[in-house]
Design an enzyme around this catalytic site. Structure first.
Site, PDB file in Angstrom:
ATOM      1  N   CYS A 120     -25.299  56.775  -6.945  1.00  0.00           N
ATOM      2  CA  CYS A 120     -24.939  55.994  -8.144  1.00  0.00           C
ATOM      3  C   CYS A 120     -24.942  56.851  -9.400  1.00  0.00           C
ATOM      4  O   CYS A 120     -24.496  56.397 -10.451  1.00  0.00           O
ATOM      5  CB  CYS A 120     -25.898  54.833  -8.334  1.00  0.00           C
ATOM      6  SG  CYS A 120     -25.851  53.647  -7.002  1.00  0.00           S
ATOM      7  N   HIS A 259     -27.491  52.601 -15.944  1.00  0.00           N
ATOM      8  CA  HIS A 259     -26.872  52.239 -14.664  1.00  0.00           C
ATOM      9  C   HIS A 259     -27.164  50.762 -14.372  1.00  0.00           C
ATOM     10  O   HIS A 259     -28.288  50.285 -14.548  1.00  0.00           O
ATOM     11  CB  HIS A 259     -27.441  53.116 -13.557  1.00  0.00           C
ATOM     12  CG  HIS A 259     -27.007  52.714 -12.183  1.00  0.00           C
ATOM     13  ND1 HIS A 259     -25.697  52.414 -11.884  1.00  0.00           N
ATOM     14  CD2 HIS A 259     -27.714  52.540 -11.029  1.00  0.00           C
ATOM     15  CE1 HIS A 259     -25.618  52.082 -10.599  1.00  0.00           C
ATOM     16  NE2 HIS A 259     -26.820  52.147 -10.071  1.00  0.00           N
ATOM     17  N   ASN A 289     -24.136  46.027  -8.497  1.00  0.00           N
ATOM     18  CA  ASN A 289     -24.245  47.484  -8.609  1.00  0.00           C
ATOM     19  C   ASN A 289     -22.994  48.118  -7.994  1.00  0.00           C
ATOM     20  O   ASN A 289     -22.802  48.066  -6.780  1.00  0.00           O
ATOM     21  CB  ASN A 289     -25.512  47.931  -7.872  1.00  0.00           C
ATOM     22  CG  ASN A 289     -25.721  49.427  -7.912  1.00  0.00           C
ATOM     23  OD1 ASN A 289     -24.846  50.185  -8.326  1.00  0.00           O
ATOM     24  ND2 ASN A 289     -26.884  49.856  -7.473  1.00  0.00           N
TER      25      ASN A 289
HETATM   26  N1  ACO Z   1     -32.813  36.666  -0.417  1.00  0.00           N
HETATM   27  C1  ACO Z   1     -33.974  36.060  -0.176  1.00  0.00           C
HETATM   28  N2  ACO Z   1     -35.084  36.747   0.131  1.00  0.00           N
HETATM   29  C2  ACO Z   1     -34.995  38.080   0.208  1.00  0.00           C
HETATM   30  C3  ACO Z   1     -33.793  38.758  -0.011  1.00  0.00           C
HETATM   31  C4  ACO Z   1     -32.662  37.993  -0.328  1.00  0.00           C
HETATM   32  N3  ACO Z   1     -31.447  38.547  -0.587  1.00  0.00           N
HETATM   33  N4  ACO Z   1     -34.002  40.071   0.115  1.00  0.00           N
HETATM   34  C5  ACO Z   1     -35.305  40.234   0.420  1.00  0.00           C
HETATM   35  N5  ACO Z   1     -35.901  39.020   0.485  1.00  0.00           N
HETATM   36  C6  ACO Z   1     -37.278  38.706   0.780  1.00  0.00           C
HETATM   37  C7  ACO Z   1     -37.994  39.829   1.497  1.00  0.00           C
HETATM   38  O1  ACO Z   1     -37.720  39.758   2.881  1.00  0.00           O
HETATM   39  C8  ACO Z   1     -39.424  39.556   1.167  1.00  0.00           C
HETATM   40  O2  ACO Z   1     -39.903  38.559   2.010  1.00  0.00           O
HETATM   41  P1  ACO Z   1     -41.398  38.656   2.606  1.00  0.00           P
HETATM   42  O3  ACO Z   1     -42.293  38.651   1.404  1.00  0.00           O
HETATM   43  O4  ACO Z   1     -41.479  37.460   3.454  1.00  0.00           O
HETATM   44  O5  ACO Z   1     -41.441  39.956   3.346  1.00  0.00           O
HETATM   45  C9  ACO Z   1     -39.359  38.971  -0.237  1.00  0.00           C
HETATM   46  O6  ACO Z   1     -38.002  38.567  -0.438  1.00  0.00           O
HETATM   47  C10 ACO Z   1     -39.742  39.945  -1.332  1.00  0.00           C
HETATM   48  O7  ACO Z   1     -39.084  41.190  -1.064  1.00  0.00           O
HETATM   49  P2  ACO Z   1     -39.264  42.428  -2.003  1.00  0.00           P
HETATM   50  O8  ACO Z   1     -38.520  43.571  -1.421  1.00  0.00           O
HETATM   51  O9  ACO Z   1     -40.701  42.615  -2.367  1.00  0.00           O
HETATM   52  O10 ACO Z   1     -38.538  41.887  -3.308  1.00  0.00           O
HETATM   53  P3  ACO Z   1     -38.421  42.613  -4.680  1.00  0.00           P
HETATM   54  O11 ACO Z   1     -38.944  41.762  -5.747  1.00  0.00           O
HETATM   55  O12 ACO Z   1     -38.905  44.032  -4.601  1.00  0.00           O
HETATM   56  O13 ACO Z   1     -36.855  42.677  -4.870  1.00  0.00           O
HETATM   57  C11 ACO Z   1     -35.027  44.163  -4.609  1.00  0.00           C
HETATM   58  C12 ACO Z   1     -36.057  43.328  -3.895  1.00  0.00           C
HETATM   59  C13 ACO Z   1     -34.171  43.259  -5.477  1.00  0.00           C
HETATM   60  C14 ACO Z   1     -34.145  44.856  -3.574  1.00  0.00           C
HETATM   61  C15 ACO Z   1     -35.739  45.202  -5.477  1.00  0.00           C
HETATM   62  O14 ACO Z   1     -36.695  45.904  -4.728  1.00  0.00           O
HETATM   63  C16 ACO Z   1     -34.788  46.173  -6.110  1.00  0.00           C
HETATM   64  O15 ACO Z   1     -34.040  45.828  -6.972  1.00  0.00           O
HETATM   65  N6  ACO Z   1     -34.867  47.448  -5.695  1.00  0.00           N
HETATM   66  C17 ACO Z   1     -33.991  48.448  -6.209  1.00  0.00           C
HETATM   67  C18 ACO Z   1     -32.722  48.343  -5.465  1.00  0.00           C
HETATM   68  C19 ACO Z   1     -31.638  49.038  -6.199  1.00  0.00           C
HETATM   69  O16 ACO Z   1     -31.357  48.738  -7.332  1.00  0.00           O
HETATM   70  N7  ACO Z   1     -31.047  49.971  -5.498  1.00  0.00           N
HETATM   71  C20 ACO Z   1     -30.010  50.709  -6.004  1.00  0.00           C
HETATM   72  C21 ACO Z   1     -30.474  51.500  -7.193  1.00  0.00           C
HETATM   73  S1  ACO Z   1     -30.077  53.098  -7.065  1.00  0.00           S
HETATM   74  C22 ACO Z   1     -28.501  53.026  -6.849  1.00  0.00           C
HETATM   75  O17 ACO Z   1     -27.884  52.381  -7.618  1.00  0.00           O
HETATM   76  C23 ACO Z   1     -27.968  53.654  -5.673  1.00  0.00           C
END
Ligand code: ACO
Length: 335
Positions: A120, A259, A289
């Site tokens: 990214c 970003h 994204n």
């Molecule tokens: N819908 C519903 N529930 C979900 C989903 C979904 N789409 N995805 C995950 N969950 C669940 C998980 O399974 C988990 O359940 P559990 O507690 O029973 O295990 C729960 O939600 C919480 O999951 P977390 O991973 O702790 O959620 P978090 O608050 O961390 O949010 C997210 C997840 C949005 C992916 C976050 O970690 C994030 O934004 N990370 C960065 C990702 C990113 O931006 N990547 C790209 C950036 S770099 C680039 O651009 C290449």
């Protein structure tokens, strides 16, 4: 890598273009595909909808209109471009490069043209590279495109990734200017974090086989929590490093373009940097994204809505797979 503009050399963005596919995929529709909900996606990411390329659309089909728009805005002919860099992780194919394909289609016979892969952060890396070639006297007028068609490498059964991403592209013309322009750049990479966000198969490490396809190894895989921690950290540290290098403070910044990965990541950086929210460009709610398309798309929107005025100090910071990050600081000037 960190540095400021060489004495007496000024280059800036003189034309901007962007393109997103027509097809809108809402959170409500996604909720019918995987076990998720509009509420969960909005609360955790701020994303409401994203654009998805048509089956026949490849990266060059997204970049072409963006590049044409950037050339038209700059008022220059395609043939005058002597360098075309396309930042992406989803090229039309491994080779030939999408840069070479586009240079041919658009009529840039004198351009060195290639692709650049930095996740990214690709657009930021490509910007620095094009600027460096111009500062060295190797290029007179460069075009940098950033775009991705991540929908084609998403696992649409994996709710932890497929809700986050979308398709889109942007492009900028870089030219010499009389005042303002880029003030400095910072780039970084930490390959030890590579496995946090990657596509395991399809390269020379794990060539495509029936097994790799069956095991869904040609899709992007991500450790969301680790990437979140990384992203919040580098968005702040990279911005502070380039501001210090350029002898500026966050109060000098008029427009901040981070970003567009997740509203929570942006909010965290905005809070830590202490920049007022009216200076921040956010469109992740409508596009998700878009990887290398993210910053140029946001830049194009900011420009179209009159938010970029001559003399404004503009800060852009990207981060992504690699893991990589990069910032640019510029004094907005299109002449
Ligand atoms: N819908 C519903 N529930 C979900 C989903 C979904 N789409 N995805 C995950 N969950 C669940 C998980 O399974 C988990 O359940 P559990 O507690 O029973 O295990 C729960 O939600 C919480 O999951 P977390 O991973 O702790 O959620 P978090 O608050 O961390 O949010 C997210 C997840 C949005 C992916 C976050 O970690 C994030 O934004 N990370 C960065 C990702 C990113 O931006 N990547 C790209 C950036 S770099 C680039 O651009 C290449």
């Amino acid at each position: 890598m960190i540095g400021t503009a060489p004495n007496g050399f000024r280059a800036s963005i003189t034309g901007i273009g962007s393109y997103v596919p027509d097809r809108v995929l809402t959170n409500a529709e996604l909720s019918t595909m995987v076990d998720t909900s509009d509420e969960w996606i909005i609360e955790r990411t701020g994303i409401r909808e994203r654009r998805i390329a048509a089956p026949e659309q490849a990266l060059s089909d997204l970049c072409r209109p963006a590049i044409e728009q950037a050339l038209a805005q700059a008022g220059v002919e395609p043939a005058s471009i002597d360098l075309l860099i396309v930042a992406t992780v989803t090229p039309d194919m491994s080779f030939p490069s999408t840069g070479a394909i586009l240079a041919d289609e658009l009529g840039m016979p004198d351009a060195g043209a290639y692709d650049l892969s930095a996740g990214c952060t690709g657009f930021m890396y490509a910007l620095v590279q094009a600027y460096g070639m111009m500062a060295a006297g190797l290029s007179q007028r460069a075009l940098v495109a950033g775009g991705d068609v991540l929908s084609k490498i998403m696992d649409w059964t994996d709710r932890t990734t497929c809700v986050l991403f979308g398709d889109g592209a942007g492009a900028v013309v870089l030219d010499r200017v009389d005042r303002g322009g880029f003030l400095g750049f910072e780039l970084g990479a930490d390959g030890s974090g590579g496995p946090q966000l990657y596509m395991p198969a399809g390269g020379s490490r794990m060539p495509a086989t029936a097994e790799t396809v069956a095991e869904r190894k040609h899709f992007a895989q991500m450790n969301g929590r680790e990437v979140f921690k990384f992203a919040t950290r580098v968005l702040v540290s990279s911005a502070l490093a380039i501001l210090e290098k350029c002898g500026r403070s966050i109060d000098d910044v008029d427009v901040y373009i981070p970003h567009q990965a997740n509203v929570r990541i942006i909010d965290h950086a905005v809070g830590k940097l202490g920049i007022s929210t009216d200076k921040v460009v956010v469109n992740v709610d409508r596009f998700g994204n878009t990887s290398s398309g993210s910053i140029p798309l946001a830049l194009a929107e900011a420009d179209a809505s009159g938010r970029l005025r001559e003399g404004d100090i503009v800060l852009m910071t990207g981060m992504g797979a690699g893991l990589t990050w990069g910032s640019a600081l510029m004094e907005w000037s299109s002449k």
